[in-house]
Write an enzyme that holds these catalytic residues in place. Structure first.
Site, short mmCIF file in Angstrom:
data_model
loop_
_atom_site.label_atom_id
_atom_site.label_comp_id
_atom_site.label_asym_id
_atom_site.label_seq_id
_atom_site.Cartn_x
_atom_site.Cartn_y
_atom_site.Cartn_z
N GLY A 171 -20.52 24.01 21.25
CA GLY A 171 -20.63 23.78 22.69
C GLY A 171 -21.15 24.91 23.53
N GLU A 183 -18.23 25.66 15.39
CA GLU A 183 -19.31 24.77 14.96
C GLU A 183 -20.50 24.85 15.92
OE1 GLU A 183 -17.39 20.97 15.24
OE2 GLU A 183 -16.05 21.35 13.56
N GLY A 227 -24.18 24.70 17.30
CA GLY A 227 -25.49 24.15 16.91
C GLY A 227 -26.55 24.72 17.82
N ARG A 275 -35.34 14.88 24.98
CA ARG A 275 -34.30 15.41 25.87
C ARG A 275 -34.64 15.26 27.35
NH1 ARG A 275 -32.39 19.85 26.27
NH2 ARG A 275 -30.21 19.24 26.26
N CYS A 314 -46.38 4.95 26.20
CA CYS A 314 -46.51 3.98 27.29
C CYS A 314 -45.17 3.72 27.96
CB CYS A 314 -47.11 2.69 26.74
SG CYS A 314 -48.74 3.00 26.10
N1 LLP Z 1 -19.22 19.89 16.64
C1 LLP Z 1 -19.17 18.60 16.97
C2 LLP Z 1 -18.04 17.78 16.51
C3 LLP Z 1 -20.19 18.05 17.78
O1 LLP Z 1 -20.12 16.76 18.13
C4 LLP Z 1 -21.27 18.86 18.21
C5 LLP Z 1 -22.34 18.31 19.04
C6 LLP Z 1 -21.28 20.21 17.81
C7 LLP Z 1 -20.24 20.69 17.03
C8 LLP Z 1 -22.37 21.16 18.20
O2 LLP Z 1 -22.43 21.36 19.56
P1 LLP Z 1 -23.40 22.49 20.18
O3 LLP Z 1 -22.89 23.83 19.72
O4 LLP Z 1 -24.76 22.24 19.64
O5 LLP Z 1 -23.32 22.29 21.62
N2 LLP Z 1 -28.26 15.63 21.85
C9 LLP Z 1 -27.58 16.43 22.86
C10 LLP Z 1 -26.45 17.23 22.28
C11 LLP Z 1 -25.42 16.41 21.55
C12 LLP Z 1 -24.32 17.22 20.94
C13 LLP Z 1 -23.46 16.38 20.06
N3 LLP Z 1 -22.40 17.08 19.39
C14 LLP Z 1 -28.60 17.30 23.57
O6 LLP Z 1 -29.78 17.22 23.27
O7 LLP Z 1 -28.24 18.04 24.49
#
Ligand code: LLP
Length: 424
Positions: A242, A278, A280, A317, A349
């Protein structure tokens, strides 16, 4: 320190000039920097100093196996949400015992795969419902193994982010509220083929303040203490992902401030359990860009359109979340004072096929543009809409570049489709 820099007025990825990447691989294409992935991962890893921890990179952000391999070489763990992601991590050389399996709807087949991989299955399955817990007990008994589990707790914290990517409120489909989580732990602790391993929580994504994380960790910590009164010992805290990144000049907590904030909450509650996180986006987001070329310039009474060869199918996005991605010219025109306002739009389109709006740029047909912060949730969310082959993914490493996914061709688009013999 960004690895995407202008040198003599030309944008580079590490030591490679973008125009040479465009010449070698054509546009549109995704360009990733190995150094950036490593820097971001290390920033979090080092922020823990000697506190026991595991960085479980959230595979969904960017799941190319070459990227997973870069992180596996650093000793990374992985957070997965499907059997497909599990197979990717194993194919990339990741360790099964550093994998945490999240997700609300794990199928029976996925659970079997997770319990049987590596020497003794994945590190932990994070469970989101009572039914899932029962399913895991049933499958583990059938396989005659013990499943390590964690309950994903929904701490009812407002992450103050885009509603589509906030997951920690009581109204979300994710996790179990504190009282239900307590019941689930009690039930799990009595199941013969389940062992209580961790407590998990993830409140949302692109979070730019520390307070929601502090609130969530405090709730988790309280529940850990309550569980120990019931004789249930947690081995590890999994605090989700997050942490936000700079898309638009946001002010953001550093990796160190983020980690310190977590550890302070734990100290305040007298808890010193190992922590998994976690991340990402923090690792992948600013480690990649989408390189695109202006096909046409179209001026109307009201607007100037730069029509580029990448569209919403390549990077959704902006259309899906009204997300802002910086767009810059590959040749630095900052010194030119003939800039104008542009709508940067794609070939699809749909009126929603806009990558950026009201951008102050100096552009002309044939120019290369770079859509920034496209390392996370970009290629992975692409589609073949309008029968557009997906762009290639390129990994830059110092002065060299490697193709890590080929550009799709027509046969990829129709593979799996069948013409059938019809009666008339
Ligand atoms: N852990 C869990 C259980 C998650 O659901 C997620 C992201 C993460 C970790 C990683 O979160 P991060 O560190 O990346 O914020 N498609 C959206 C983002 C969706 C995130 C879903 N879950 C976007 O493009 O902003």
């Amino acid at each position: 320190m960004s690895v995407f820099n202008y040198r003599n007025g030309v944008l580079h990825a590490e030591d490679v000039a973008m125009p040479s990447l465009a010449a070698d691989y054509a546009t549109p294409c995704y360009i990733y920097s190995r150094a950036a992935f490593e820097q971001h991962w290390r920033a979090l890893d080092e922020a823990f100093h000697d506190y026991p921890h595991l960085i479980c990179y959230a595979v969904k952000a960017n799941s190319n196996i070459a990227i997973l391999n870069v992180l596996a070489r650093l000793g990374s763990g992985f957070d997965i949400v499907s059997g497909g992601e599990l197979q990717r991590v194993l194919a990339a050389g990741g360790d099964a015992d550093k994998i945490v399996f999240s997700g609300v709807a794990k199928s029976e087949e996925e659970i079997r795969m997770a319990l049987q991989c590596g020497e003794s299955g994945v590190r932990c399955l994070n469970i989101e419902s009572h039914e899932e817990l029962e399913r895991i007990q049933y499958i583990a008994a059938d396989l005659n193994v013990t499943a390590r589990i964690g309950i994903r707790v929904n701490p009812d914290v407002d992450a103050r982010t885009h509603p589509y990517i906030a997951t920690g409120l009581e109204t979300a489909k994710f996790g179990l509220a504190v009282p239900a989580a307590l019941d689930a732990y009690k039930a799990a602790s009595k199941m013969p083929n389940v062992s209580v391993h961790s407590m998990a929580c993830h409140i949302g994504s692109q979070i730019t303040e520390l307070q929601p994380f502090a609130d969530a960790v405090a709730r988790i910590a309280e529940l850990v203490l309550e569980l120990s009164e019931h004789g249930i010992a947690i081995q590890q805290l999994d605090l989700g992902g997050g942490l936000g990144i700079d898309y638009q000049g946001e002010s953001l907590p550093s990796a160190q401030a983020y980690v310190d904030n977590i550890l302070k909450q734990l100290r305040d509650h007298d808890i010193n359990l190992p922590v998994a996180i976690e991340p990402g986006r923090f690792i992948a987001g600013n480690a990649g860009v989408l390189l695109t070329q202006v096909e046409y310039i179209k001026r109307t009474e009201r607007k100037n359109f730069a029509i580029v060869d990448a569209g919403m199918n390549d990077l959704m996005r902006p259309s899906l979340y009204q997300a802002f991605h910086r767009i810059s010219t590959v040749i630095d025109r900052a010194q030119h004072n003939n800039s104008e306002q542009w709508e940067i739009v794609g070939p699809v389109c749909e009126s929603a096929d806009v990558l950026g709006t009201e951008r102050e740029l100096s552009v002309t047909a044939g120019d290369l543009l770079c859509v920034e912060s496209a390392g996370a949730y970009s290629f992975v969310m692409s589609s073949n809409y309008n029968s557009r082959p997906r762009p290639p993914e390129i990994l830059v490493d110092g002065g060299s570049s490697h193709i890590i996914r080929e550009r799709e061709v027509f046969t990829d688009l129709v593979s799996g489709e069948r013409l059938v013999e019809l009666d008339n």
